[in-house]
Design a protein around this motif. Structure first.
Motif, short mmCIF file in Angstrom:
data_model
loop_
_atom_site.label_atom_id
_atom_site.label_comp_id
_atom_site.label_asym_id
_atom_site.label_seq_id
_atom_site.Cartn_x
_atom_site.Cartn_y
_atom_site.Cartn_z
N VAL A 217 0.84 -1.21 0.00
CA VAL A 217 0.00 0.00 0.00
C VAL A 217 0.87 1.26 0.00
CG1 VAL A 217 -1.66 1.33 1.37
CG2 VAL A 217 -2.01 -1.12 1.02
N LEU A 218 1.93 1.26 0.79
CA LEU A 218 2.81 2.44 0.83
C LEU A 218 3.50 2.67 -0.51
CD1 LEU A 218 4.40 2.14 4.40
CD2 LEU A 218 2.70 3.81 3.61
N LEU A 219 3.93 1.61 -1.16
CA LEU A 219 4.56 1.77 -2.47
C LEU A 219 3.54 2.27 -3.50
CD1 LEU A 219 7.04 -1.23 -2.75
CD2 LEU A 219 7.54 1.16 -2.27
N TRP A 220 2.32 1.76 -3.43
CA TRP A 220 1.27 2.24 -4.33
C TRP A 220 1.01 3.72 -4.09
CZ3 TRP A 220 -3.93 3.43 -2.65
CH2 TRP A 220 -4.77 3.80 -3.69
N LEU A 221 0.89 4.10 -2.82
CA LEU A 221 0.64 5.51 -2.49
C LEU A 221 1.79 6.41 -2.93
CD1 LEU A 221 -1.00 5.21 1.05
CD2 LEU A 221 -2.10 5.94 -1.09
N ALA A 222 3.01 5.88 -2.89
CA ALA A 222 4.16 6.69 -3.30
C ALA A 222 4.14 7.00 -4.79
CB ALA A 222 5.45 5.96 -2.94
N PHE A 223 3.66 6.07 -5.60
CA PHE A 223 3.62 6.29 -7.06
C PHE A 223 2.32 6.95 -7.52
CE2 PHE A 223 6.80 3.21 -9.27
CZ PHE A 223 7.85 3.98 -8.82
N LEU A 224 1.29 6.95 -6.71
CA LEU A 224 0.00 7.49 -7.12
C LEU A 224 0.06 8.97 -7.52
CD1 LEU A 224 -2.98 6.75 -7.55
CD2 LEU A 224 -3.38 7.33 -5.17
N PRO A 225 0.53 9.88 -6.67
CA PRO A 225 0.53 11.29 -7.07
C PRO A 225 1.50 11.58 -8.22
CG PRO A 225 1.48 11.06 -4.88
CD PRO A 225 0.98 9.71 -5.29
N SER A 226 2.69 11.01 -8.17
CA SER A 226 3.66 11.31 -9.23
C SER A 226 3.23 10.70 -10.56
CB SER A 226 5.05 10.81 -8.84
OG SER A 226 5.05 9.41 -8.63
N GLY A 227 2.62 9.52 -10.51
CA GLY A 227 2.12 8.90 -11.73
C GLY A 227 0.97 9.68 -12.35
N LEU A 228 0.05 10.15 -11.50
CA LEU A 228 -1.10 10.93 -11.99
C LEU A 228 -0.65 12.25 -12.62
CD1 LEU A 228 -3.79 10.35 -9.21
CD2 LEU A 228 -3.88 9.59 -11.60
N VAL A 229 0.29 12.92 -11.96
CA VAL A 229 0.80 14.20 -12.47
C VAL A 229 1.41 14.00 -13.86
CG1 VAL A 229 2.65 15.89 -12.13
CG2 VAL A 229 1.11 15.35 -10.26
N LYS A 230 2.22 12.97 -13.99
CA LYS A 230 2.86 12.70 -15.28
C LYS A 230 1.84 12.29 -16.33
CE LYS A 230 7.31 11.35 -13.36
NZ LYS A 230 7.11 10.93 -11.97
N LEU A 231 0.91 11.43 -15.96
CA LEU A 231 -0.11 10.97 -16.91
C LEU A 231 -0.94 12.14 -17.44
CD1 LEU A 231 -1.24 8.43 -18.28
CD2 LEU A 231 -2.86 8.26 -16.39
N MET A 232 -1.19 13.12 -16.58
CA MET A 232 -1.97 14.29 -17.00
C MET A 232 -1.12 15.33 -17.73
SD MET A 232 -4.70 14.75 -13.86
CE MET A 232 -3.46 15.29 -12.71
N GLY A 233 0.20 15.07 -17.83
CA GLY A 233 1.08 15.99 -18.54
C GLY A 233 1.40 17.26 -17.78
N GLN A 234 1.30 17.21 -16.46
CA GLN A 234 1.57 18.37 -15.62
C GLN A 234 3.02 18.34 -15.13
OE1 GLN A 234 -0.76 20.79 -15.14
NE2 GLN A 234 -1.94 19.57 -16.60
N PRO A 235 3.60 19.49 -14.80
CA PRO A 235 4.98 19.51 -14.28
C PRO A 235 5.08 18.76 -12.96
CG PRO A 235 4.23 21.73 -14.81
CD PRO A 235 3.04 20.83 -14.95
N PHE A 236 6.17 18.03 -12.80
CA PHE A 236 6.41 17.26 -11.58
C PHE A 236 6.98 18.12 -10.46
CE2 PHE A 236 9.12 14.37 -9.02
CZ PHE A 236 8.12 13.53 -8.54
N THR A 237 7.66 19.19 -10.83
CA THR A 237 8.30 20.05 -9.84
C THR A 237 8.17 21.51 -10.26
OG1 THR A 237 10.37 20.50 -8.65
CG2 THR A 237 10.57 19.86 -10.95
N THR A 238 8.31 22.39 -9.30
CA THR A 238 8.27 23.83 -9.59
C THR A 238 9.67 24.44 -9.56
OG1 THR A 238 7.87 24.30 -7.25
CG2 THR A 238 5.93 24.10 -8.68
N LEU A 239 10.68 23.59 -9.50
CA LEU A 239 12.05 24.10 -9.50
C LEU A 239 12.35 24.80 -10.83
CD1 LEU A 239 13.91 21.07 -7.89
CD2 LEU A 239 13.53 23.30 -6.85
N PRO A 240 13.12 25.88 -10.80
CA PRO A 240 13.44 26.58 -12.05
C PRO A 240 14.42 25.76 -12.90
CG PRO A 240 14.66 27.54 -10.22
CD PRO A 240 13.71 26.52 -9.63
#
Length: 161
Positions: free
Chosen positions: A34-57
């Motif tokens: 469950v923890l591994l699934w939760l770790a990939f859930l937000p980062s996977g969704l962000v990437k799948l939606m084509g959104q930036p992963f970080t706000t770093l310049p």
């Protein structure tokens, strides 16, 4: 003293059986999944939606890397889909071993990236995720252990003309 191929293949299975007999083994394994699934859930969704992963310049090496990765478009989304698929597969007992292999491939890449770019504390987190994926592979050792066994030669009657 001679050792057969099966003896070194059986040893991890004996250790695993001893651990799996412990009352905390199954809850610990499920918590890990469950923890591994939760770790990939937000980062996977962000990437799948084509959104930036970080706000770093882009002046920061990490921001530059993720900006370049985002610009790949479909590849970026593919990585997100693979993360989501790996997380889902490790939650389903029947597909957990395949999910652990996929998860291991992805998290190994992420771990090497965090070490290479000097992510600081993130390297510890990704290192622990890597160890957790290896643990899940060990948990399902009986399912994939035959891949380590030497191939036995085909008998003539098994070979079709």
């Amino acid at each position: 003293m001679t050792t057969s191929a099966s003896s070194w293949l059986d040893r991890p299975e004996r250790w695993l059986a001893a651990w799996q007999g412990h009352r905390l083994a199954v809850p610990f394994t499920w918590l890990t999944r469950v923890l591994l699934w939760l770790a990939f859930l937000p980062s996977g969704l962000v990437k799948l939606m084509g959104q930036p992963f970080t706000t770093l310049p882009v002046s920061d090496p990490i921001g530059y890397f993720f900006d370049a990765l985002l610009e790949t478009g479909t590849y970026y989304q593919f990585i997100g889909a693979a993360q989501l698929l790996a997380g889902l597969l490790i939650l389903i007992p029947r597909t957990a071993a395949v999910g652990a292999v996929l998860y291991l491939c992805i998290i190994t890449n992420i771990f090497v990236l965090t070490v290479s770019l000097g992510f600081g504390g993130t390297t510890v987190i990704t290192g622990l995720m890597l160890l957790a994926a290896l643990y899940l592979l060990a948990w399902d050792y009986p399912r994939w252990r035959s891949l380590l066994a030497p191939a036995r030669p085909a008998r003539p009657e098994e070979v079709s003309a």
